[in-house]
Design an enzyme around this catalytic site. Sequence first.
Site, mmCIF file in Angstrom:
data_model
loop_
_atom_site.group_PDB
_atom_site.id
_atom_site.type_symbol
_atom_site.label_atom_id
_atom_site.label_comp_id
_atom_site.label_asym_id
_atom_site.label_seq_id
_atom_site.Cartn_x
_atom_site.Cartn_y
_atom_site.Cartn_z
ATOM 1 N N CYS A 52 13.814 10.521 6.678
ATOM 2 C CA CYS A 52 13.759 10.108 8.084
ATOM 3 C C CYS A 52 15.122 10.260 8.740
ATOM 4 C CB CYS A 52 13.273 8.675 8.178
ATOM 5 S SG CYS A 52 14.183 7.588 7.107
ATOM 6 N N GLU A 94 10.695 16.398 15.033
ATOM 7 C CA GLU A 94 11.029 16.228 13.619
ATOM 8 C C GLU A 94 10.225 17.233 12.798
ATOM 9 O OE1 GLU A 94 9.598 12.700 11.497
ATOM 10 O OE2 GLU A 94 11.685 12.431 10.907
ATOM 11 N N LYS A 103 0.889 -1.176 0.000
ATOM 12 C CA LYS A 103 0.000 0.000 0.000
ATOM 13 C C LYS A 103 0.920 1.218 0.000
ATOM 14 C CE LYS A 103 -1.750 3.066 1.910
ATOM 15 N NZ LYS A 103 -1.544 4.489 1.494
ATOM 16 N N GLU A 151 9.744 1.560 10.719
ATOM 17 C CA GLU A 151 10.804 2.524 10.380
ATOM 18 C C GLU A 151 10.165 3.895 10.465
ATOM 19 O OE1 GLU A 151 13.833 1.776 9.864
ATOM 20 O OE2 GLU A 151 13.970 -0.198 8.928
#
Length: 479
Positions: free
Chosen positions: A282, A381, A173, A248
């Site tokens: 990331c 972040e 997906k 992750e």
Amino acid sequence: MEEAKHFVGGEWITPSSRETIDVVNPSTGQVFTRIARGNAADIDAAVSCARAAFEGPWGLLSAAEKGRLLYRLSALVTTHRDELAELEARDTGKPLREACADAAALARYFEFYAGAADKLHGETLPYQNGYTVLTVREPHGVTGHIVPWNYPMQIFGRSIAASLAAGNACVVKPAEDACLSVLRMASLAAEAGLPAGTLNVVTGYGDEAGAALARHPGVDHISFTGSPGTGALVAQMAAEHYAPVTLELGGKSPQIVFADADLDAAMPTLMSAILQNAGQTCSAGSRVLIERAIYAPLVDRLACAFDALRAGPGQTEADCGPLINAKQQQRVAEFVALARRDGIRVAGQGSILSGAHPSGFYQPPTLLADVPRTHRIAREEIFGPVLAAMPFEDEADAVALANSTPYGLVAGIWTRDGARQFRLARSIRAGQVFINNYGAGGGVELPFGGTGHSGFGREKGLEALHGFTTLKTIAIRHG
Ligand code: NAD
């Protein structure tokens, strides 16, 4: 590849809802195509096809035969490298040179795991007299993969190549914001000769198609890459049917620069680690921690470099592209506005290329200096081209500052002192530590993953194959 369709059981199928989602080019803000809006029924069909392939034609192939097909797919990616890169640059907004590098990495993932497919073996274990005990690594069966928009090709490669090499059949997906390269990979996989149902792609929104995949009792393992909040939700959904999960997630990764570092060598890497993919990475090096003695001159140097940067359209060679969508652009702009409001110094800031489309999602690269350690800019972040600079006093202070966020994905250490390199590498909470470099070129061979809010489990390298298999112990009593 057909517009607005899923790839299920080796065929392009119309979504059962018959609904579509508009796809926007981040460089222009304009709709340029549509994808299928998948739902639970589409996911169910894909999982059934994957199961049939796993129990049938794909599962019956030997490991060497599986590896050969993955090699063929790697070669096809190389043949179609320019086409894939252009698709990715338009879909994500990233500069063409970065998309080309992503396409090369995609080919490399399939090459690496093709070679690993027939080298995945267990052990024999010493045990009581009269027994022979061995372990075998077996595929989970059907693996589900939820892929984000920032590196669709790379994340598809690292997750799907490893899972297929381990013998699983996959349902993917991809993200609703950028999934065209993943759809193209479905047709290339068929061309390579992967049996129908081995690789299925269902597009759609996360809370519809994504959640249906995570919840599906026929999915034996979930690999998720994305935000920590969604990762926690996916883990909960997978837990309802006892499926193991690899997460992750994000990061707030530090680059730690000591006064004895080779600054000429460090500078380009300090910049590229936050600029790559406009900071939507990331593992972006989004904090630069600088020893007090060189803090002011290094911040000045970084500030000059930031002032010269230009954000511009993907499919060009701007220093960085636009952000993925209006929401992400607004989020990053709000962080910069918050910094200004709280008196944080904007030490350097680039600009937007003249001629860039006014509706593109551009955000000028920004260097924020003297960021207070407890401020949100220092801890959260941002996922944009914003670098936070902070001074540290000594080695112990550097470690404390590096470890002061909930994340633990990657760290870079710049020093010529060998003993200090090892001390820091061992004390910093991160899944990967780089000494006098950052990312080491992204090597597929290097296991990758985090701790804390950065997630758990490892992808890349041979280590990933452990996550995509389950270990069986067989004890034979023969007297
Ligand atoms: P996101 O979590 O919103 O989306 C990621 C994927 O999850 C998409 O495919 C999305 O459709 C799907 N999703 C969303 N809601 C879902 C739900 N309820 N159930 C199941 N699936 C769902 O994140 P994003 O906005 O795509 O990416 C930004 C974040 O992802 C950042 O925090 C970034 O650090 C992180 N990220 C991490 C890595 C890594 O390798 N560690 C890589 C890329 C992005």
